[in-house]
Design an enzyme around this catalytic site. Sequence first.
Site, PDB file in Angstrom:
ATOM      1  N   ARG A   1      48.869  43.150  42.180  1.00 11.91           N
ATOM      2  CA  ARG A   1      47.423  42.992  42.084  1.00 11.91           C
ATOM      3  C   ARG A   1      46.686  43.895  43.052  1.00 11.91           C
ATOM      4  O   ARG A   1      45.463  43.919  43.049  1.00 11.91           O
ATOM      5  CB  ARG A   1      47.048  41.551  42.405  1.00 11.91           C
ATOM      6  CG  ARG A   1      46.808  40.661  41.179  1.00 11.91           C
ATOM      7  CD  ARG A   1      46.611  39.261  41.722  1.00 11.91           C
ATOM      8  NE  ARG A   1      45.789  38.379  40.986  1.00 11.91           N
ATOM      9  CZ  ARG A   1      46.224  37.432  40.155  1.00 11.91           C
ATOM     10  NH1 ARG A   1      47.475  37.352  39.863  1.00 11.91           N
ATOM     11  NH2 ARG A   1      45.379  36.597  39.603  1.00 11.91           N
TER      12      ARG A   1
ATOM     13  N   ARG B   1      42.560  23.851  35.951  1.00 12.15           N
ATOM     14  CA  ARG B   1      42.870  24.466  37.243  1.00 12.15           C
ATOM     15  C   ARG B   1      41.654  24.441  38.168  1.00 12.15           C
ATOM     16  O   ARG B   1      40.555  24.787  37.747  1.00 12.15           O
ATOM     17  CB  ARG B   1      43.285  25.919  37.029  1.00 12.15           C
ATOM     18  CG  ARG B   1      44.754  26.083  36.790  1.00 12.15           C
ATOM     19  CD  ARG B   1      45.111  27.484  36.425  1.00 12.15           C
ATOM     20  NE  ARG B   1      44.641  28.489  37.370  1.00 12.15           N
ATOM     21  CZ  ARG B   1      44.995  29.761  37.326  1.00 12.15           C
ATOM     22  NH1 ARG B   1      45.837  30.170  36.388  1.00 12.15           N
ATOM     23  NH2 ARG B   1      44.527  30.621  38.189  1.00 12.15           N
TER      24      ARG B   1
ATOM     25  N   LYS C   1      47.443  36.853  29.832  1.00 13.63           N
ATOM     26  CA  LYS C   1      48.755  37.321  30.311  1.00 13.63           C
ATOM     27  C   LYS C   1      49.777  36.189  30.328  1.00 13.63           C
ATOM     28  O   LYS C   1      50.898  36.352  29.885  1.00 13.63           O
ATOM     29  CB  LYS C   1      48.657  37.856  31.757  1.00 13.63           C
ATOM     30  CG  LYS C   1      47.700  38.995  31.953  1.00 13.63           C
ATOM     31  CD  LYS C   1      47.750  39.509  33.394  1.00 13.63           C
ATOM     32  CE  LYS C   1      47.328  38.502  34.439  1.00 13.63           C
ATOM     33  NZ  LYS C   1      45.906  38.135  34.434  1.00 13.63           N
TER      34      LYS C   1
HETATM   35  P1  AMP Z   1      46.744  33.548  38.556  1.00 10.53           P
HETATM   36  O1  AMP Z   1      47.372  32.296  38.052  1.00 10.53           O
HETATM   37  O2  AMP Z   1      47.557  34.772  38.262  1.00 10.53           O
HETATM   38  O3  AMP Z   1      45.306  33.693  38.142  1.00 10.53           O
HETATM   39  O4  AMP Z   1      46.734  33.411  40.155  1.00 10.53           O
HETATM   40  C1  AMP Z   1      46.060  32.359  40.808  1.00 10.53           C
HETATM   41  C2  AMP Z   1      45.818  32.696  42.280  1.00 10.53           C
HETATM   42  O5  AMP Z   1      47.078  32.898  42.952  1.00 10.53           O
HETATM   43  C3  AMP Z   1      45.038  33.978  42.527  1.00 10.53           C
HETATM   44  O6  AMP Z   1      43.638  33.784  42.438  1.00 10.53           O
HETATM   45  C4  AMP Z   1      45.487  34.310  43.953  1.00 10.53           C
HETATM   46  O7  AMP Z   1      44.854  33.482  44.911  1.00 10.53           O
HETATM   47  C5  AMP Z   1      46.969  33.935  43.917  1.00 10.53           C
HETATM   48  N1  AMP Z   1      47.805  35.086  43.459  1.00 10.53           N
HETATM   49  C6  AMP Z   1      48.503  35.185  42.300  1.00 10.53           C
HETATM   50  N2  AMP Z   1      49.146  36.372  42.210  1.00 10.53           N
HETATM   51  C7  AMP Z   1      48.838  37.043  43.347  1.00 10.53           C
HETATM   52  C8  AMP Z   1      49.162  38.337  43.842  1.00 10.53           C
HETATM   53  N3  AMP Z   1      49.952  39.179  43.145  1.00 10.53           N
HETATM   54  N4  AMP Z   1      48.646  38.697  45.048  1.00 10.53           N
HETATM   55  C9  AMP Z   1      47.880  37.870  45.762  1.00 10.53           C
HETATM   56  N5  AMP Z   1      47.504  36.653  45.352  1.00 10.53           N
HETATM   57  C10 AMP Z   1      47.979  36.219  44.150  1.00 10.53           C
END
Ligand code: AMP
Length: 212
Positions: free
Chosen positions: A88, A160, A15
């Site tokens: 999410r 990360r 994404k």
């Molecule tokens: P991502 O980079 O999208 O994989 O997000 C990394 C982390 O940020 C996730 O594992 C969550 O801890 C937090 N996070 C990102 N987007 C959301 C969301 N929409 N709702 C809750 N936590 C989020």
Amino acid sequence: MGKIIVLIGAPGAGKGTQARLLEERRGIPQISTGDMFREMKNADTPLAREVQAIMAEGKLVSDELTFQVVKDRTSREEKSYVLDGFPRTAIQAEMLEILAAEQNKKIQAIEVDIPSAELVKRLTGRRSCATCGEIYNIYLKPPKKDNVCDFHPETQLTHRADDNKQIVVTRLATYQIQTEPLLSYYERTGRLKKVSGEGDLESIYWEINKLI
Ligand code: AMP
């Protein structure tokens, strides 16, 4: 006016990569909650520390805080934008309906679909450039020179903290339980399109590009 393009897919589906391409090539801003939380967690405040602890475990930040961040960030967008990583949960999807109505925008969801067997490799192999945000994968899209960015040879690539194997398993389970049900919600309401996240980045980009 404009659209809110929601990219839905498991962590590692691509994404972020696709959202970045849409921003670079079509000027549609990428709004990534994960990126915003990662920036926030560098700050030394109680809230930042809380976000850091949640992310480190691979769990989700609260719906209220997440929505506040999205609302603030999107309030200045008059045209279309891409949401990468939001909504999410079912509650976030409801919150987004209200926000879309306030902003007078339509929601279009695009699923980036990838077999789960592929995901662990994608996530554990993922590296990025702290200077420009370019995303690499040591197995699938390695940089030209080991561990440095193609565009910023002075920058070592970073891994990360939540892309390690143990946390990846939690993040994938969180996705299946909390986020995957949103696909049928958008499908029922006639707003879901689907692309395959397998294959080369360019073909996936053109698939998504056609749908927008
Ligand atoms: P991502 O980079 O999208 O994989 O997000 C990394 C982390 O940020 C996730 O594992 C969550 O801890 C937090 N996070 C990102 N987007 C959301 C969301 N929409 N709702 C809750 N936590 C989020």
